[in-house]
Design a protein around this motif. Structure first.
Motif, PDB file in Angstrom:
ATOM      1  N   PRO A 246     -19.697  -2.984  33.117  1.00  0.00           N
ATOM      2  CA  PRO A 246     -19.174  -1.635  32.894  1.00  0.00           C
ATOM      3  C   PRO A 246     -19.855  -0.610  33.797  1.00  0.00           C
ATOM      4  CG  PRO A 246     -20.736  -2.168  31.166  1.00  0.00           C
ATOM      5  CD  PRO A 246     -20.643  -3.382  32.046  1.00  0.00           C
ATOM      6  N   LEU A 247     -19.075   0.078  34.622  1.00  0.00           N
ATOM      7  CA  LEU A 247     -19.589   1.191  35.416  1.00  0.00           C
ATOM      8  C   LEU A 247     -18.422   1.962  35.998  1.00  0.00           C
ATOM      9  CD1 LEU A 247     -21.217  -0.012  38.811  1.00  0.00           C
ATOM     10  CD2 LEU A 247     -19.106  -0.873  37.796  1.00  0.00           C
ATOM     11  N   ASP A 248     -18.653   3.202  36.359  1.00  0.00           N
ATOM     12  CA  ASP A 248     -17.610   4.033  36.951  1.00  0.00           C
ATOM     13  C   ASP A 248     -17.274   3.473  38.331  1.00  0.00           C
ATOM     14  OD1 ASP A 248     -16.225   6.156  38.368  1.00  0.00           O
ATOM     15  OD2 ASP A 248     -16.876   7.499  36.773  1.00  0.00           O
ATOM     16  N   ASP A 249     -15.994   3.170  38.565  1.00  0.00           N
ATOM     17  CA  ASP A 249     -15.601   2.556  39.838  1.00  0.00           C
ATOM     18  C   ASP A 249     -15.036   3.567  40.833  1.00  0.00           C
ATOM     19  OD1 ASP A 249     -13.086   3.092  38.779  1.00  0.00           O
ATOM     20  OD2 ASP A 249     -12.592   0.997  38.381  1.00  0.00           O
ATOM     21  N   GLY A 250     -15.278   4.868  40.579  1.00  0.00           N
ATOM     22  CA  GLY A 250     -14.700   5.866  41.461  1.00  0.00           C
ATOM     23  C   GLY A 250     -15.677   6.856  42.059  1.00  0.00           C
ATOM     24  N   VAL A 251     -16.977   6.555  42.033  1.00  0.00           N
ATOM     25  CA  VAL A 251     -17.957   7.474  42.616  1.00  0.00           C
ATOM     26  C   VAL A 251     -18.059   7.200  44.118  1.00  0.00           C
ATOM     27  CG1 VAL A 251     -19.219   7.537  40.431  1.00  0.00           C
ATOM     28  CG2 VAL A 251     -19.981   5.999  42.248  1.00  0.00           C
ATOM     29  N   PRO A 252     -18.690   8.088  44.896  1.00  0.00           N
ATOM     30  CA  PRO A 252     -18.848   7.850  46.338  1.00  0.00           C
ATOM     31  C   PRO A 252     -19.489   6.495  46.625  1.00  0.00           C
ATOM     32  CG  PRO A 252     -19.413  10.104  45.832  1.00  0.00           C
ATOM     33  CD  PRO A 252     -19.208   9.420  44.511  1.00  0.00           C
ATOM     34  N   SER A 253     -19.050   5.865  47.705  1.00  0.00           N
ATOM     35  CA  SER A 253     -19.447   4.486  47.992  1.00  0.00           C
ATOM     36  C   SER A 253     -20.948   4.290  48.148  1.00  0.00           C
ATOM     37  CB  SER A 253     -18.721   3.996  49.249  1.00  0.00           C
ATOM     38  OG  SER A 253     -18.994   4.843  50.348  1.00  0.00           O
ATOM     39  N   ASP A 254     -21.657   5.303  48.656  1.00  0.00           N
ATOM     40  CA  ASP A 254     -23.095   5.115  48.854  1.00  0.00           C
ATOM     41  C   ASP A 254     -23.858   5.038  47.536  1.00  0.00           C
ATOM     42  OD1 ASP A 254     -22.559   7.831  48.351  1.00  0.00           O
ATOM     43  OD2 ASP A 254     -24.292   8.502  49.514  1.00  0.00           O
ATOM     44  N   HIS A 255     -23.249   5.479  46.434  1.00  0.00           N
ATOM     45  CA  HIS A 255     -23.908   5.390  45.133  1.00  0.00           C
ATOM     46  C   HIS A 255     -24.047   3.949  44.642  1.00  0.00           C
ATOM     47  CE1 HIS A 255     -23.983   9.576  45.144  1.00  0.00           C
ATOM     48  NE2 HIS A 255     -23.092   9.889  44.216  1.00  0.00           N
ATOM     49  N   TYR A 256     -23.266   3.029  45.226  1.00  0.00           N
ATOM     50  CA  TYR A 256     -23.332   1.629  44.797  1.00  0.00           C
ATOM     51  C   TYR A 256     -24.423   0.849  45.527  1.00  0.00           C
ATOM     52  CZ  TYR A 256     -18.852   2.815  42.724  1.00  0.00           C
ATOM     53  OH  TYR A 256     -17.872   3.425  41.999  1.00  0.00           O
ATOM     54  N   VAL A 257     -25.029   1.447  46.551  1.00  0.00           N
ATOM     55  CA  VAL A 257     -26.040   0.731  47.335  1.00  0.00           C
ATOM     56  C   VAL A 257     -27.211   0.262  46.472  1.00  0.00           C
ATOM     57  CG1 VAL A 257     -27.684   0.912  49.244  1.00  0.00           C
ATOM     58  CG2 VAL A 257     -25.361   1.839  49.493  1.00  0.00           C
ATOM     59  N   PRO A 258     -27.790   1.106  45.598  1.00  0.00           N
ATOM     60  CA  PRO A 258     -28.871   0.610  44.739  1.00  0.00           C
ATOM     61  C   PRO A 258     -28.415  -0.511  43.794  1.00  0.00           C
ATOM     62  CG  PRO A 258     -28.928   3.000  44.837  1.00  0.00           C
ATOM     63  CD  PRO A 258     -27.629   2.579  45.453  1.00  0.00           C
ATOM     64  N   VAL A 259     -27.150  -0.489  43.411  1.00  0.00           N
ATOM     65  CA  VAL A 259     -26.620  -1.568  42.566  1.00  0.00           C
ATOM     66  C   VAL A 259     -26.597  -2.871  43.354  1.00  0.00           C
ATOM     67  CG1 VAL A 259     -24.675  -2.328  41.158  1.00  0.00           C
ATOM     68  CG2 VAL A 259     -25.231   0.102  41.285  1.00  0.00           C
ATOM     69  N   THR A 260     -26.167  -2.783  44.603  1.00  0.00           N
ATOM     70  CA  THR A 260     -26.161  -3.959  45.479  1.00  0.00           C
ATOM     71  C   THR A 260     -27.572  -4.525  45.613  1.00  0.00           C
ATOM     72  OG1 THR A 260     -24.388  -2.931  46.771  1.00  0.00           O
ATOM     73  CG2 THR A 260     -25.489  -4.831  47.738  1.00  0.00           C
ATOM     74  N   ARG A 261     -28.523  -3.659  45.882  1.00  0.00           N
ATOM     75  CA  ARG A 261     -29.910  -4.108  46.058  1.00  0.00           C
ATOM     76  C   ARG A 261     -30.421  -4.800  44.804  1.00  0.00           C
ATOM     77  NH1 ARG A 261     -31.727   1.635  48.480  1.00  0.00           N
ATOM     78  NH2 ARG A 261     -31.018   1.383  50.641  1.00  0.00           N
ATOM     79  N   TYR A 262     -30.083  -4.227  43.647  1.00  0.00           N
ATOM     80  CA  TYR A 262     -30.536  -4.816  42.388  1.00  0.00           C
ATOM     81  C   TYR A 262     -29.952  -6.218  42.208  1.00  0.00           C
ATOM     82  CZ  TYR A 262     -31.508  -5.360  37.406  1.00  0.00           C
ATOM     83  OH  TYR A 262     -31.951  -5.831  36.189  1.00  0.00           O
ATOM     84  N   VAL A 263     -28.656  -6.357  42.439  1.00  0.00           N
ATOM     85  CA  VAL A 263     -28.008  -7.656  42.263  1.00  0.00           C
ATOM     86  C   VAL A 263     -28.600  -8.685  43.228  1.00  0.00           C
ATOM     87  CG1 VAL A 263     -25.833  -8.914  42.573  1.00  0.00           C
ATOM     88  CG2 VAL A 263     -25.852  -6.739  41.336  1.00  0.00           C
ATOM     89  N   LEU A 264     -28.797  -8.297  44.479  1.00  0.00           N
ATOM     90  CA  LEU A 264     -29.337  -9.234  45.462  1.00  0.00           C
ATOM     91  C   LEU A 264     -30.763  -9.647  45.123  1.00  0.00           C
ATOM     92  CD1 LEU A 264     -27.920  -7.754  48.807  1.00  0.00           C
ATOM     93  CD2 LEU A 264     -27.092  -9.731  47.508  1.00  0.00           C
ATOM     94  N   LYS A 265     -31.559  -8.702  44.625  1.00  0.00           N
ATOM     95  CA  LYS A 265     -32.922  -9.045  44.197  1.00  0.00           C
ATOM     96  C   LYS A 265     -32.897  -9.998  43.013  1.00  0.00           C
ATOM     97  CE  LYS A 265     -35.838  -6.469  46.713  1.00  0.00           C
ATOM     98  NZ  LYS A 265     -36.968  -7.044  47.495  1.00  0.00           N
TER      99      LYS A 265
END
Length: 271
Positions: A246-265
């Protein structure tokens, strides 16, 4: 070395600060409208899922309260909606586990999004990481026409892949992808993979119809979903979708970068 607790705390703060969770831009009216449409089995909202159980509005609201953190009060019909960031992080942990498990067995993976303007970078970075780890990232049916029915008639779109992520465009020449909830792109991709005799995906990563369409066909699928996307959460509750985050799928694309980093870690796919 990175601390799991510190990384988690940083992500929780970012989710709230960016509007990815906590009070989100999706309105309560939009969410309830989607629950009513899903209960009526509107294909624009079931997006490829054929629910096993009977889901009325009350059952859907209870499910979304449990899986997303929206208010369970049916009398609350106005204002903004809310996502519990703790639920987001818990789901991301399982999302990362499924990704790591696929990497561990070098499983073929298919990525696709109906939100290319917002989420392409998130999926593309994951695709780069799993490819570098030895997983085949599949791109079946490149350039294939996908006729998607809308309330305005049939909309002919083209299936394309950008950095290994499937999306639909107005034409092969069009640079930008189109927003889509349809399960048809993943169905076309899976059919092409089967007919071509090549590897079939063992995991589909994406959103909207990419996840529900794949899960309905028995392919493991994990993805992201907003409070007005009940289909992924129903699929997860019934076992047709492995993970719905669950997360907002309509925020600016750069806001997902920390999410990407978390998943990859969490998936042990980054230093």
């Amino acid at each position: 070395m990175w601390s799991t607790g510190a990384l988690r705390a940083q992500l929780l703060t970012h989710l709230l600060d960016s509007g990815l969770a906590g009070p989100v831009a999706t309105s309560r009216e939009a969410s309830l409208r989607s629950y009513r449409a899903f209960a009526a089995r509107d294909p624009r909202v079931t997006i490829g899922l054929d629910p096993l159980g009977r889901w009325d509005e009350r059952a859907l609201l209870a499910l979304m309260a449990d899986r997303c953190g929206v208010s369970a009060d049916p009398a609350r019909v106005h204002g903004g909606d809310v996502i519990d960031p703790e639920l987001t992080v818990r789901a991301l942990d399982v999302f990362a586990e499924r990704l790591a498990e696929a990497v561990g067995r070098r499983a073929p993976v298919l990525f696709g999004t109906g939100h290319p303007h917002r989420l392409l970078g998130f999926y593309a970075d994951l695709a780069d990481a799993v490819s570098a780890a030895g997983c085949p990232v599949l791109t079946p049916a490149q350039g294939r026409c996908v006729d998607i029915t809308t309330r305005f008639g049939v909309r002919p779109l083209t299936l394309a892949y950008v950095r290994g992520v499937g999306l639909v465009r107005e034409s092969e020449e069009a640079g930008e992808g189109a927003h889509s909830h349809s399960p048809l792109p993943v169905r076309v991709a899976l059919q092409a993979a089967a007919e071509g005799g090549g590897p079939l995906p063992e995991l589909v990563v994406g959103d909207h119809g990419w996840v529900c369409g794949a899960g309905q066909l028995g392919v493991e699928a994990i993805g992201l979903a907003d409070t007005d996307d009940p289909a992924l959460f129903v699929g997860a509750a019934e076992g047709q979708v492995s993970v719905a985050v669950p997360l907002d799928d309509g925020v600016p694309s750069d806001h997902y970068v920390p999410v990407t980093r978390y998943v990859l870690k969490r998936a042990c796919l980054s230093p």
